[in-house]
Design a protein around this motif. Structure first.
Motif, PDB file in Angstrom:
ATOM      1  N   GLN A  57      -0.547   4.761  -2.989  1.00 13.02           N
ATOM      2  CA  GLN A  57       0.185   5.629  -3.929  1.00 13.02           C
ATOM      3  C   GLN A  57       0.693   6.882  -3.227  1.00 13.02           C
ATOM      4  N   CYS A  78       0.154  -3.450  -8.781  1.00 12.28           N
ATOM      5  CA  CYS A  78       0.655  -2.211  -9.387  1.00 12.28           C
ATOM      6  C   CYS A  78       1.094  -2.432 -10.834  1.00 12.28           C
ATOM      7  N   PRO A  79       0.448  -1.753 -11.775  1.00  9.57           N
ATOM      8  CA  PRO A  79       0.816  -1.957 -13.179  1.00  9.57           C
ATOM      9  C   PRO A  79       2.176  -1.353 -13.505  1.00  9.57           C
ATOM     10  N   CYS A 115       4.701   5.969 -10.940  1.00  7.82           N
ATOM     11  CA  CYS A 115       3.314   5.760 -10.521  1.00  7.82           C
ATOM     12  C   CYS A 115       2.395   6.577 -11.409  1.00  7.82           C
ATOM     13  N   ILE A 116       1.348   5.936 -11.940  1.00  2.61           N
ATOM     14  CA  ILE A 116       0.401   6.683 -12.775  1.00  2.61           C
ATOM     15  C   ILE A 116      -0.869   7.020 -12.004  1.00  2.61           C
ATOM     16  N   ARG A 117      -0.832   6.861 -10.709  1.00  2.00           N
ATOM     17  CA  ARG A 117      -1.958   7.221  -9.842  1.00  2.00           C
ATOM     18  C   ARG A 117      -3.244   6.492 -10.203  1.00  2.00           C
ATOM     19  N   CYS A 118      -3.085   5.281 -10.682  1.00  5.14           N
ATOM     20  CA  CYS A 118      -4.265   4.555 -11.145  1.00  5.14           C
ATOM     21  C   CYS A 118      -5.111   4.042  -9.982  1.00  5.14           C
ATOM     22  N   THR A 119      -4.572   4.055  -8.777  1.00  9.46           N
ATOM     23  CA  THR A 119      -5.238   3.646  -7.532  1.00  9.46           C
ATOM     24  C   THR A 119      -5.646   2.178  -7.489  1.00  9.46           C
ATOM     25  N   CYS A 164      -3.790   0.063  -6.372  1.00 16.33           N
ATOM     26  CA  CYS A 164      -3.258  -0.307  -5.065  1.00 16.33           C
ATOM     27  C   CYS A 164      -4.254   0.036  -3.965  1.00 16.33           C
TER      28      CYS A 164
HETATM   29  S1  SF4 Z   1      -0.987   0.762  -8.389  1.00 14.71           S
HETATM   30 FE1  SF4 Z   1      -0.701   2.485  -7.014  1.00 14.71          FE
HETATM   31  S2  SF4 Z   1       1.476   2.823  -6.992  1.00 14.71           S
HETATM   32 FE2  SF4 Z   1       1.079   1.530  -8.760  1.00 14.71          FE
HETATM   33  S3  SF4 Z   1       0.812   2.973 -10.436  1.00 14.71           S
HETATM   34 FE3  SF4 Z   1      -1.206   2.593  -9.626  1.00 14.71          FE
HETATM   35  S4  SF4 Z   1      -1.494   4.228  -8.133  1.00 14.71           S
HETATM   36 FE4  SF4 Z   1       0.670   4.140  -8.556  1.00 14.71          FE
END
Ligand code: SF4
Ligand code: SF4
Lengths: 563, 344
Positions: A386, A418-419, A369-373, A375
């Motif tokens: 996340q 989710c990437p 998980c890159i914490r890209c949010t 999701c």
């Molecule tokens: S979409 Fe959510 S779970 Fe997937 S990498 Fe981004 S933050 Fe992490």
């Protein structure tokens, strides 16, 4: 124009609906056999009331509801019961369940029916009873017995929401039903409205179904239905989730663990309303439903299929193409992979997608998980997926609950975006099932301890009682000896000294039990209390999936390699 | 067949595509960099990229992880580029290599690799370099047309790799301190802001040339927001707060505090606002948390710039705020569906 509300997030996956919504609903041909599970609904399984070898008529009751939360199962056509045994059912676990197998005789001979011209004359209790006996359950996927949901006091429910949103890609069964049988859906809605004393009926349909919207509007006008409105809602997944649709239409947010009726709303799928009408108006039990057959087939379309129809026989009528690897029941977002292609259609089967590699390519390996949010941005429950992922993966279940794991509706929107290709929902299902399992064993332990304590105190009590009786006897004997010359009544009265201690003892036991219960309540994790019957049923389901989820989790761990 | 579980479909967006977008968004800034300061920066970008990929592969191999998927995710490249853009282009080759290697190996992989590093790797690399090799970190190129002499590309390469300058040219003649650094030094010498800004190294908004590079990064950043690769929260809160704080000081004492616009277009402010603070791994995940995080980082940047010992505060502000991320996240959890105020 009605003001519509929004819910947070949502996604726009390719809808893939046009493949199957061009042709009218087709009557599926009579299959070679019907495998009808007795447990197709939320609640307890129906009890089989027929025997192997027995001839049954179309619409005949073959499984009777058992308990308050249960539903009936009927013979979808006339024929002979060939077996009542455990078979693989339409459930991803592949765990067999009790089924009735019916070999059709081709006559399709109906049982005696009593169509009802004026249902208004029937009492609410009678209407509910008929719905229950007709096996009417939620056809949107929840398969909750409708009679149980159709109970309300006066002035409690303002809005009855009819769900015709159908937000899942590929599925078009409700679309076609609304186009072709709008009037009957509305008649069902009228019955529901009456049972709920609901003031208004709002019918939510996603705006990618203009034909259905037009048909339903025409039916509302034609039927002169008061305070009934067809509302076109924006096309967004999961806009057809009950909570989401209620939010969009009324602005009300039904939190997890809260009954929507307490907030003045109740929600039914349009197909449920339709079958409620068939049940009441035509005395036809729920023995068939509209099923979308799509995916890797030459002629995707909707069929009216009998419950119990083996899926492969149904798919065969839509020109299956080579390369099908399995069937998905439901849509690609929340559907489940069938353990076999021969399982029977159940009341929850709204769609069967023949899956093939080109339609659903294998997911890329999961990255960390890159914490890209992304999701969190799409989560309709406004969760932080996340964080939930992090806690679920670390098996930090308390934390996961703190971060509202149980508010997750498992819509899969987070996994979709989710990437890093993390199968997020799998983790949540896993974490939920772990928590339920823990709570179940906690409950079992509590019950065991309670039993143990009860037994201890019983033994104690019996000992004391014995001793007291003995003492009393001795005392009585002495007194009797001493007073033999006097009145016999005295013996009787003095022979009852144990009556009082007995009462005290019972009180003590009660106290002990209460105490044990209190203790149990104190350590009982909070979620068990809020479980709806539906969730309870899910526990069992999810249990079965756990093993497979674990495998997946293992794979993922292997790929990111750091845990 | 796809997976065994729903959803059976996914949006075709990968980490590597996201990072590629970010790399692309850096290109306008880099192009302007080359335009104003010559192609030397391309050399350090290349050096950093090669080092990053090599070290990443090595670290993955040592830890027995799959190399290909991680290497392809473009995150190491991004770290490399951000670091290369933070150090002077004329820095000796080994400075770039050491900084990048440190960033990738220690601050990324020793913390568990992608997604697990609490600190922005590029900024850790930068901090290590500025503390260990402060002198080398001050050799910034003079923009074209300002210096007395200028080096050809070959001569620059010669200097980067061999440390040899053409005969008769001193390092001072081709390099200078950054506009922020100069400002600081001059203010210490009791200069007046207006007089200092009249020096030829200053342009219309901030440093000659470097203001344009900052504008390039601004452009790239706006592209990232438009593409929804990053959210607006961090850049806006960072630049907004920096502007507000600098504006306040400037209003109070314009003789000693430069204009807020100068701050926005100086140093690593633009690069940081759009490309560094927004690193998803090391920034908060909640919208409110992002605002707090970025605003605090801006405040710290300003304080370090105006009152601290280093010319630019971006890197240290980022690292300090990185520490606070878990705390910020924990305290800014949004209310979930149906459980907001005014609802039961
Ligand atoms: S979409 Fe959510 S779970 Fe997937 S990498 Fe981004 S933050 Fe992490
Ligand atoms: S599956 Fe759960 S966490 Fe994921 S988007 Fe849906 S509700 Fe949110």
């Amino acid at each position: 124009m009605r003001t519509l509300y929004q819910f947070h997030g949502g996604i726009h996956p390719p809808t893939n609906k046009t493949q199957s919504n061009h042709t009218p609903i087709k009557q599926a041909s009579l299959p070679s056999k019907l495998v009808i599970p007795l447990h197709q609904h939320v609640g307890s399984s129906a009890k089989p009331i027929v025997e192997a070898g027995q001839r049954v008529l179309k619409g005949e009751l073959i499984g009777a509801p058992d308990g308050h939360l249960s539903s009936a199962v009927h013979a979808p056509t006339s024929g002979t019961i060939s077996a009542i045994d455990m078979q693989i059912v339409a459930h991803p676990s592949g765990i067999p369940d009790l089924c009735i197998t019916l070999i059709p005789d081709g006559l399709d001979e109906w049982i005696h029916r009593e169509p009802c011209d004026d249902w208004c004359a029937l009492s609410h209790t009678e209407l509910r009873h008929r719905l229950r006996q007709a096996g009417v359950v939620g056809l949107g996927g929840a398969v909750f017995p409708s009679d149980v949901k159709l109970y309300s006091h006066k002035h409690k429910i303002k809005t009855l929401v009819l769900n015709g949103a159908e937000c899942e890609p590929y599925i078009t069964c409700d679309d076609l039903l609304m186009r072709e049988r709008a009037t009957e859906i509305l008649q069902g809605a009228q019955i529901m409205r009456a049972l709920l004393y609901a003031e208004e009926v709002l019918i939510g349909i996603e705006d990618n179904k203009p034909e259905a919207i037009a048909a339903m509007r025409a039916a509302v006008t034609e039927g002169c239905h008061e305070r009934m409105e067809v509302v076109a809602v924006p096309t967004i997944y999961p806009g057809g989730g009950a909570k989401q649709l209620i939010r969009v239409l009324t602005g009300i947010e039904v939190a997890a663990g809260v009954r929507s009726t307490n907030l003045g709303v109740q929600c039914f799928n349009v197909a449920t309303a339709y079958s409620a009408w068939r049940a009441i108006g035509h005395s036809e039990p729920l023995i068939s439903r509209i099923v979308t057959i799509t995916g890797n087939v030459g002629h995707p379309q909707n069929f009216e299929a009998l419950i119990g129809t083996p899926m492969d026989e149904l798919v065969a009528q839509a020109q299956p193409l080579p390369g099908t690897t399995g069937y998905i029941m439901g849509g690609p977002m929340m559907g489940v992979l069938m353990p076999s292609m021969q399982v029977g259609v159940i009341k929850a089967t709204n769609c069967i997608i023949a899956a093939a590699k080109n339609l659903f390519p294998a997911p890329a390996p999961a990255l960390p998980c890159i914490r890209c949010t992304r999701c969190a941005e799409v989560c309709p429950s406004e969760l932080q997926p996340q964080e939930l992922y992090w806690f679920s993966k670390a098996k930090n279940l308390d934390k996961a609950e703190d971060y509202h794991l149980f508010d997750c509706i498992e819509c899969g929107a987070c996994s979709y975006v989710c990437p890093s290709n993390i199968p997020l929902v799998q983790y949540y299902r896993f974490a939920k099932s772990e928590i339920w399992a823990q709570e179940a064993s906690q409950k079992a332990a509590d019950a065991a301890r309670e039993r143990h304590e009860f037994r201890e105190s019983r033994i104690e009590r019996e000992k004391r009682e014995k001793a007291e009786k003995l003492a009393a006897k001795e005392k009585a004997a002495i007194e009797a000896r001493a007073l033999r010359a006097e009145t016999p009544q005295a013996v009787v009265s003095s022979a009852r000294p144990d009556a009082d201690p007995e009462n005290t003892m019972q009180l003590k036991i009660q106290l002990a039990i209460d105490h044990a219960k209190e203790q149990a309540a104190a350590i009982k994790p909070k979620n068990t209390e809020q479980l709806t019957p539906q969730q309870l049923a899910e526990i069992a389901d999810i249990e079965a999936r756990r093993a497979r989820v674990r495998e997946i989790a293992k794979d993922v761990t292997h790929i990111d390699g750091h845990s | 067949m796809s997976g065994f579980f729903s959803p059976f479909i996914t949006k075709p967006v990968s980490v590597s595509q996201i990072m590629l977008h970010v790399l692309l968004a850096l290109i306008p800034g880099i192009a302007l960099y080359v335009w104003f300061f010559g192609p030397a920066i391309l050399v350090s970008l290349t050096l950093a990229s090669i080092t990053a990929l090599g070290v990443e592969a090595l670290m993955l191999k040592i830890q027995n992880k799959q190399i290909a998927p991680t290497l392809k995710d473009n995150t190491a490249l991004l770290t490399a580029w951000l670091l290369a853009l933070s150090i002077p282009p004329l820095a000796p080759w080994w400075l770039v290599v050491v900084g990048t290697a440190f960033a990738i190996s220690i601050s990324k992989h020793l913390y568990g690799g992608l997604g697990n590093n609490p600190f922005n790797p590029a900024m850790i690399g930068y901090a290590v370099l500025i503390i260990s090799f402060p002198v080398h970190m001050t050799h910034w190129l003079t923009p074209h047309g300002l210096g007395d002499v200028s080096l050809s590309f070959l001569e620059q390469l010669n200097y980067i790799f061999q440390g040899v300058l053409p005969d008769g040219i001193k390092l001072d003649a081709i390099t200078m301190a950054t506009p922020l650094d100069t400002l600081k030094t001059q203010l210490h010498l009791n200069g007046h802001v207006q007089e200092i800004l009249d020096m030829p190294i200053y342009g219309r908004l901030a440093g000659q040339g470097s203001e344009w590079v900052a504008a390039g990064f601004l452009l790239g950043g706006v592209y990232l927001i438009a593409q929804r690769i990053i959210s607006w929260h961090i850049p806006l809160a960072y630049l907004g707060t920096l502007f507000a704080v600098a504006g306040l000081f400037h209003l109070i004492d314009p003789a000693h505090y430069v204009t807020p616009v100068f701050h926005l277009f100086s140093g690593a402010a633009m690069l940081g606002a759009f490309f560094i603070l927004t690193d998803p791994v090391t920034s908060p995940t909640t919208p409110r948390g992002r605002l707090i995080f970025a605003a605090s980082a801006a405040l710290l940047t300003y304080l370090i710039r105006a009152f601290g010992g280093f010319p630019d505060g971006m890197a240290f502000a980022t690292l300090l705020m990185n520490i606070c991320v878990p705390l910020i996240d924990a305290y800014t959890q949004p209310k979930v569906f149906g459980k907001k105020k005014g609802q039961s």
